[in-house]
Design a protein around this motif. Sequence first.
Motif, PDB file in Angstrom:
ATOM      1  N   LEU A   1       0.628  -1.303  -0.046  1.00 12.61           N
ATOM      2  CA  LEU A   1      -0.175   0.031  -0.111  1.00 12.61           C
ATOM      3  C   LEU A   1       0.887   1.205  -0.043  1.00 12.61           C
ATOM      4  O   LEU A   1       0.553   2.466  -0.624  1.00 12.61           O
ATOM      5  CB  LEU A   1      -0.835   0.085   1.166  1.00 12.61           C
ATOM      6  CG  LEU A   1      -2.345  -0.588   0.863  1.00 12.61           C
ATOM      7  CD1 LEU A   1      -3.209   0.405   0.045  1.00 12.61           C
ATOM      8  CD2 LEU A   1      -2.256  -2.186   0.496  1.00 12.61           C
ATOM      9  N   GLU A   2       1.987   1.181   0.605  1.00 15.42           N
ATOM     10  CA  GLU A   2       2.756   2.407   0.644  1.00 15.42           C
ATOM     11  C   GLU A   2       3.264   2.615  -0.693  1.00 15.42           C
ATOM     12  O   GLU A   2       3.571   3.956  -1.049  1.00 15.42           O
ATOM     13  CB  GLU A   2       4.082   2.188   1.571  1.00 15.42           C
ATOM     14  CG  GLU A   2       5.119   3.344   1.841  1.00 15.42           C
ATOM     15  CD  GLU A   2       4.299   4.602   2.372  1.00 15.42           C
ATOM     16  OE1 GLU A   2       4.683   5.583   2.078  1.00 15.42           O
ATOM     17  OE2 GLU A   2       3.231   4.336   3.409  1.00 15.42           O
ATOM     18  N   ARG A   3       3.617   1.535  -1.473  1.00 17.78           N
ATOM     19  CA  ARG A   3       4.354   1.937  -2.757  1.00 17.78           C
ATOM     20  C   ARG A   3       3.119   2.442  -3.872  1.00 17.78           C
ATOM     21  O   ARG A   3       3.500   3.276  -4.612  1.00 17.78           O
ATOM     22  CB  ARG A   3       4.836   0.425  -3.347  1.00 17.78           C
ATOM     23  CG  ARG A   3       6.233   0.285  -2.528  1.00 17.78           C
ATOM     24  CD  ARG A   3       6.692  -0.927  -2.995  1.00 17.78           C
ATOM     25  NE  ARG A   3       8.043  -1.245  -2.443  1.00 17.78           N
ATOM     26  CZ  ARG A   3       8.706  -2.383  -2.460  1.00 17.78           C
ATOM     27  NH1 ARG A   3       8.271  -3.483  -3.111  1.00 17.78           N
ATOM     28  NH2 ARG A   3       9.870  -2.734  -1.856  1.00 17.78           N
ATOM     29  N   LEU A   4       1.777   2.102  -3.466  1.00 19.10           N
ATOM     30  CA  LEU A   4       0.618   2.403  -4.416  1.00 19.10           C
ATOM     31  C   LEU A   4       0.478   3.975  -4.012  1.00 19.10           C
ATOM     32  O   LEU A   4       0.156   4.558  -5.003  1.00 19.10           O
ATOM     33  CB  LEU A   4      -0.402   1.453  -4.141  1.00 19.10           C
ATOM     34  CG  LEU A   4      -0.397   0.125  -4.458  1.00 19.10           C
ATOM     35  CD1 LEU A   4      -1.762  -0.754  -3.940  1.00 19.10           C
ATOM     36  CD2 LEU A   4      -0.320   0.023  -6.107  1.00 19.10           C
ATOM     37  N   ARG A   5       0.630   4.185  -2.672  1.00 21.99           N
ATOM     38  CA  ARG A   5       0.339   5.803  -2.378  1.00 21.99           C
ATOM     39  C   ARG A   5       1.480   6.393  -3.068  1.00 21.99           C
ATOM     40  O   ARG A   5       1.138   7.729  -3.540  1.00 21.99           O
ATOM     41  CB  ARG A   5       0.408   5.798  -0.931  1.00 21.99           C
ATOM     42  CG  ARG A   5      -0.832   5.257  -0.291  1.00 21.99           C
ATOM     43  CD  ARG A   5      -0.941   5.410   1.341  1.00 21.99           C
ATOM     44  NE  ARG A   5      -2.054   5.208   2.027  1.00 21.99           N
ATOM     45  CZ  ARG A   5      -2.205   3.750   2.667  1.00 21.99           C
ATOM     46  NH1 ARG A   5      -0.963   3.314   2.747  1.00 21.99           N
ATOM     47  NH2 ARG A   5      -3.306   3.459   3.192  1.00 21.99           N
ATOM     48  N   GLU A   6       2.590   6.115  -3.040  1.00 21.11           N
ATOM     49  CA  GLU A   6       3.856   6.804  -3.693  1.00 21.11           C
ATOM     50  C   GLU A   6       3.331   7.219  -4.948  1.00 21.11           C
ATOM     51  O   GLU A   6       3.819   8.133  -5.617  1.00 21.11           O
ATOM     52  CB  GLU A   6       4.892   6.168  -3.317  1.00 21.11           C
ATOM     53  CG  GLU A   6       5.648   6.073  -2.235  1.00 21.11           C
ATOM     54  CD  GLU A   6       6.765   5.390  -1.899  1.00 21.11           C
ATOM     55  OE1 GLU A   6       7.530   4.672  -3.041  1.00 21.11           O
ATOM     56  OE2 GLU A   6       7.336   5.286  -1.037  1.00 21.11           O
TER      57      GLU A   6
END
Length: 423
Positions: free
Chosen positions: A170-175
């Motif tokens: 999810l963190e990479r998707l938010r980035e």
Amino acid sequence: MEPLLWIVIAVVVVVVIVIAIRRGRGAEKHIELPPSPQPGLEPPSETKAEADTRRTSEPAPPIATTGSERPIVEPPPGLGLGLGAAPSRPLSEESLPIGFQMPKPPKPVAPAPDEIAALRKGLASTRGGFIARLAKIFGRKKEIDPALLDEIEEVLITADIGVKTTHKILERLRERMSRNELSDADRVWEAIRDEARTILGGSKGGVVLSHKPTVILVVGVNGVGKTTTIGKLASRFHEEGKKVILAAGDTFRAAAVLQLEVWGRRVGCQVVKGKDNADPGSVIFDAIKKAKEEQADVVIADTAGRLHTKLPLMEELKKVSRTVEKALERRPDETLLVLDSTNGQNAIQQAQMFRDALAVSGIVLTKLDGTAKGGVILGIVDEHQIPVRYIGIGERVEDLKEFDADSFVEALFAKPDDESMAA
């Protein structure tokens, strides 16, 4: 008279010698030798006019025809091919001679459609679980916003992928969303596939037989399909023409020894066993000794999954590993941990427990065809950095598949409306 005669003869001889010397010097004048350079002096440099004349008179480089309209000029010596001096700067299309074509990198081999179809069928339960739920989210949400990621997070966590791995995805998707790279649902779906491929990319399927014999130690708790996995591995190696010896190292469970003997008869390989409750290390030691004597290619050793004594399981497995090292004068070539995918988060915990005790080199994930929790494979690899060697998607011998990350991700994350494409 005699003195005068000798004088005449001497004069004639001298004249003949002088004539011969002069003729030799005349012949040397016709041989033009390059002047020898004097120490400390550089040869005269070539003038611009002389250089232009030399270049125009030199023959053109050879041309190799390939049947195409555009000829391909052979590269000059030293053009980055290991011949002559290396170029002073990296090669580019502009710096190459006219007509010379840079070699193109090979295209990646796409997974075979039949392989993807078989995997998709075996992963039907998982695809009907969290993959179907993801598809419903994308079908319902038309706008890409942070609320969509919250729903994705809930699906991934309940799919037993694990909290840590879910937060990483999810963190990479938010980035990527902050960089406006995820403008529609298709891009978000593809981004999830990319993250799964990145996590699983370090896994290399199969076992390489690097020694003779190659010793494979198979570990795992009871009930995960450990002995069945050993039988299927033996069958695969036997079909490849390898001589296989099985070691019945789970001496605390009579049913395990009997099951291994059944597989031995089915495959056509020897089974080394001991008495009931015999020392597991001694059984495996004898199997390795027999393999050396008979020039066997591979030894696959079963181990206990639960002990009926006060000795902790992990201590017993450490002892077995030391015995193998003593017999081989090296560590076991492979230590495969068999995990049951239906256990979900418990499988991740088991991986931690065995990894703390042994040098686990690979994972065999079984029963993927009977669970909706196949996403646990992402959590296991991400949290423990152990490659997946094989996956089990059925009861047949051929249903034990060498793991391929690209094929697995392609089969697992194919959108439901793409079913017909690989069926």
